[in-house]
Design a protein around this motif. Structure first.
Motif, mmCIF file in Angstrom:
data_model
loop_
_atom_site.group_PDB
_atom_site.id
_atom_site.type_symbol
_atom_site.label_atom_id
_atom_site.label_comp_id
_atom_site.label_asym_id
_atom_site.label_seq_id
_atom_site.Cartn_x
_atom_site.Cartn_y
_atom_site.Cartn_z
ATOM 1 N N THR A 232 1.234 -7.650 -6.044
ATOM 2 C CA THR A 232 0.208 -7.601 -5.006
ATOM 3 C C THR A 232 0.839 -7.287 -3.662
ATOM 4 N N LEU A 233 0.306 -6.274 -2.986
ATOM 5 C CA LEU A 233 0.766 -5.876 -1.655
ATOM 6 C C LEU A 233 -0.054 -6.583 -0.585
ATOM 7 N N GLU A 234 0.638 -7.099 0.429
ATOM 8 C CA GLU A 234 -0.036 -7.721 1.564
ATOM 9 C C GLU A 234 0.645 -7.276 2.848
ATOM 10 N N GLU A 235 -0.160 -6.975 3.853
ATOM 11 C CA GLU A 235 0.387 -6.531 5.132
ATOM 12 C C GLU A 235 0.699 -7.735 6.011
ATOM 13 N N ARG A 236 1.525 -8.596 5.494
ATOM 14 C CA ARG A 236 1.980 -9.774 6.235
ATOM 15 C C ARG A 236 3.279 -10.242 5.612
ATOM 16 N N VAL A 237 3.999 -11.084 6.335
ATOM 17 C CA VAL A 237 5.238 -11.661 5.822
ATOM 18 C C VAL A 237 5.247 -13.153 6.131
ATOM 19 N N PRO A 238 6.100 -13.929 5.463
ATOM 20 C CA PRO A 238 6.201 -15.348 5.777
ATOM 21 C C PRO A 238 6.647 -15.557 7.229
ATOM 22 N N PRO A 239 6.263 -16.669 7.825
ATOM 23 C CA PRO A 239 6.600 -16.922 9.232
ATOM 24 C C PRO A 239 8.085 -16.829 9.555
ATOM 25 N N PHE A 240 8.947 -17.174 8.593
ATOM 26 C CA PHE A 240 10.376 -17.221 8.910
ATOM 27 C C PHE A 240 11.015 -15.843 9.077
ATOM 28 N N ILE A 241 10.305 -14.760 8.700
ATOM 29 C CA ILE A 241 10.862 -13.421 8.966
ATOM 30 C C ILE A 241 9.923 -12.580 9.822
ATOM 31 N N LYS A 242 8.864 -13.184 10.323
ATOM 32 C CA LYS A 242 7.912 -12.435 11.149
ATOM 33 C C LYS A 242 8.615 -11.879 12.389
ATOM 34 N N GLY A 243 8.396 -10.604 12.664
ATOM 35 C CA GLY A 243 9.013 -9.957 13.813
ATOM 36 C C GLY A 243 10.396 -9.398 13.552
ATOM 37 N N SER A 244 10.896 -9.555 12.334
ATOM 38 C CA SER A 244 12.248 -9.085 12.004
ATOM 39 C C SER A 244 12.266 -7.618 11.583
ATOM 40 N N GLY A 245 11.092 -7.082 11.245
ATOM 41 C CA GLY A 245 11.026 -5.719 10.720
ATOM 42 C C GLY A 245 11.323 -5.628 9.238
ATOM 43 N N GLN A 246 11.609 -6.773 8.614
ATOM 44 C CA GLN A 246 11.943 -6.793 7.194
ATOM 45 C C GLN A 246 10.758 -7.248 6.355
ATOM 46 N N GLY A 247 10.712 -6.761 5.129
ATOM 47 C CA GLY A 247 9.699 -7.190 4.190
ATOM 48 C C GLY A 247 10.188 -8.337 3.329
ATOM 49 N N TRP A 248 9.334 -8.754 2.404
ATOM 50 C CA TRP A 248 9.664 -9.885 1.547
ATOM 51 C C TRP A 248 9.089 -9.644 0.157
ATOM 52 N N VAL A 249 9.846 -10.039 -0.843
ATOM 53 C CA VAL A 249 9.381 -10.008 -2.232
ATOM 54 C C VAL A 249 9.508 -11.417 -2.783
ATOM 55 N N THR A 250 8.429 -11.926 -3.324
ATOM 56 C CA THR A 250 8.440 -13.263 -3.881
ATOM 57 C C THR A 250 7.758 -13.242 -5.242
ATOM 58 N N ALA A 251 7.794 -14.357 -5.945
ATOM 59 C CA ALA A 251 7.246 -14.379 -7.304
ATOM 60 C C ALA A 251 6.618 -15.726 -7.610
ATOM 61 N N GLU A 252 5.642 -15.693 -8.502
ATOM 62 C CA GLU A 252 5.090 -16.900 -9.099
ATOM 63 C C GLU A 252 5.095 -16.728 -10.611
ATOM 64 N N TYR A 253 5.256 -17.850 -11.318
ATOM 65 C CA TYR A 253 5.431 -17.841 -12.777
ATOM 66 C C TYR A 253 4.581 -18.949 -13.378
ATOM 67 N N GLY A 254 4.004 -18.678 -14.515
ATOM 68 C CA GLY A 254 3.255 -19.711 -15.212
ATOM 69 C C GLY A 254 3.109 -19.386 -16.680
ATOM 70 N N MET A 255 2.851 -20.425 -17.467
ATOM 71 C CA MET A 255 2.639 -20.270 -18.905
ATOM 72 C C MET A 255 1.225 -20.709 -19.242
ATOM 73 N N LEU A 256 0.503 -19.875 -19.979
ATOM 74 C CA LEU A 256 -0.842 -20.236 -20.392
ATOM 75 C C LEU A 256 -0.788 -21.405 -21.378
ATOM 76 N N PRO A 257 -1.868 -22.207 -21.431
ATOM 77 C CA PRO A 257 -1.843 -23.411 -22.274
ATOM 78 C C PRO A 257 -1.446 -23.149 -23.725
ATOM 79 N N ARG A 258 -1.916 -22.052 -24.347
ATOM 80 C CA ARG A 258 -1.546 -21.816 -25.731
ATOM 81 C C ARG A 258 -0.550 -20.681 -25.893
ATOM 82 N N SER A 259 0.330 -20.539 -24.899
ATOM 83 C CA SER A 259 1.445 -19.597 -25.052
ATOM 84 C C SER A 259 2.500 -20.164 -26.000
#
Length: 237
Positions: A42-69
């Motif tokens: 998912t693309l978002e035109e924002r960054v976390p507060p700790f790099i705001k104004g730095s000119g750098q982007g950020w890549v993060t992740a979330e992980y989960g397992m479905l109940p019957r995986s």
């Protein structure tokens, strides 16, 4: 003999199906044997507060397992009110791994979140998530390039991951659950397309291991990630 009948240096079958969801900027379903993971970016035109104004982007992740995986139903972490320690550790690993292949200055001040949802688990879910997560990330970045939002490709190299371990006294590549649950040594190897190491997680589960065995596992990991990078290239061509 491995439970699956595979050779010691043989991967499970790997398929990567792209553009499997309607709304995400990048998506794929990666199947490594009976481990199936849906990865969306998912693309978002924002960054976390700790790099705001730095000119750098950020890549993060979330992980989960479905109940019957898994073979018995797992309780949804949302119903428990918090994520488990394993989940937090894995999603941080995925984020770290993917960022290692990104020029964050070229990405600009925007964030890409890669969601990895395990549909079916049979060992190696974090490795499948990293490998498939890179494909989803690649597809999302392609849209940025096509739209002209960025002019320089921020993805500097492929990122892929595979598990290796010592099973029944032998070094083996790409552990499935029966091997993972009984391995004397278990490891996850994350490499770039150029073969550079990003991260190695190794632990003796019931037996110590030698430096020579570690080298053997590294050799297997290089072979396995090489095949995974080839699958990534084919999926995103």
């Amino acid at each position: 003999m491995r439970p699956s009948g595979r050779q010691l240096n043989e991967m499970r079958s790997v398929t990567i199906e792209t553009n499997v969801t309607k709304h995400a900027e990048g998506s794929c379903m990666i199947r490594m044997g009976d481990t199936h993971v849906l990865c969306t970016a998912t693309l978002e035109e924002r960054v976390p507060p700790f790099i705001k104004g730095s000119g750098q982007g950020w890549v993060t992740a979330e992980y989960g397992m479905l109940p019957r995986s898994t073979n018995t139903r797992m309780r949804r972490e949302a119903s428990a009110g918090k994520q488990g320690g394993r989940t937090v550790e894995i999603q941080r690993l995925i984020g770290r791994a993917l960022r290692a292949g990104v020029d964050r200055n070229a990405l600009g001040e925007r964030q890409i979140t890669v969601d990895c949802d395990v549909i079916q688990a049979d060992g190696g879910t974090r490795c499948a998530s990293i490998t498939g997560g890179w494909v989803a990330l690649r597809l999302a970045v392609n849209k940025l390039l096509k739209s002209g939002a960025i002019v320089t490709d921020p993805l500097v190299d492929h990122v892929a991951a595979v598990s290796c371990g010592i099973y029944a006294g032998q070094p083996v590549l790409d552990l499935d659950y029966p091997e993972d649950s009984e391995a004397g040594v278990d490891g996850n190897f994350i490499l770039t397309g150029a073969g550079q190491l990003i991260e190695v997680q190794m632990s003796a589960e019931g037996a110590t291991f030698s430096r020579d065995q570690m080298t053997q596992l590294m050799d297997l990991a290089e072979k396995g990630t090489g095949e995974l990078v080839a699958a990534q290239k084919a999926a995103t061509a």
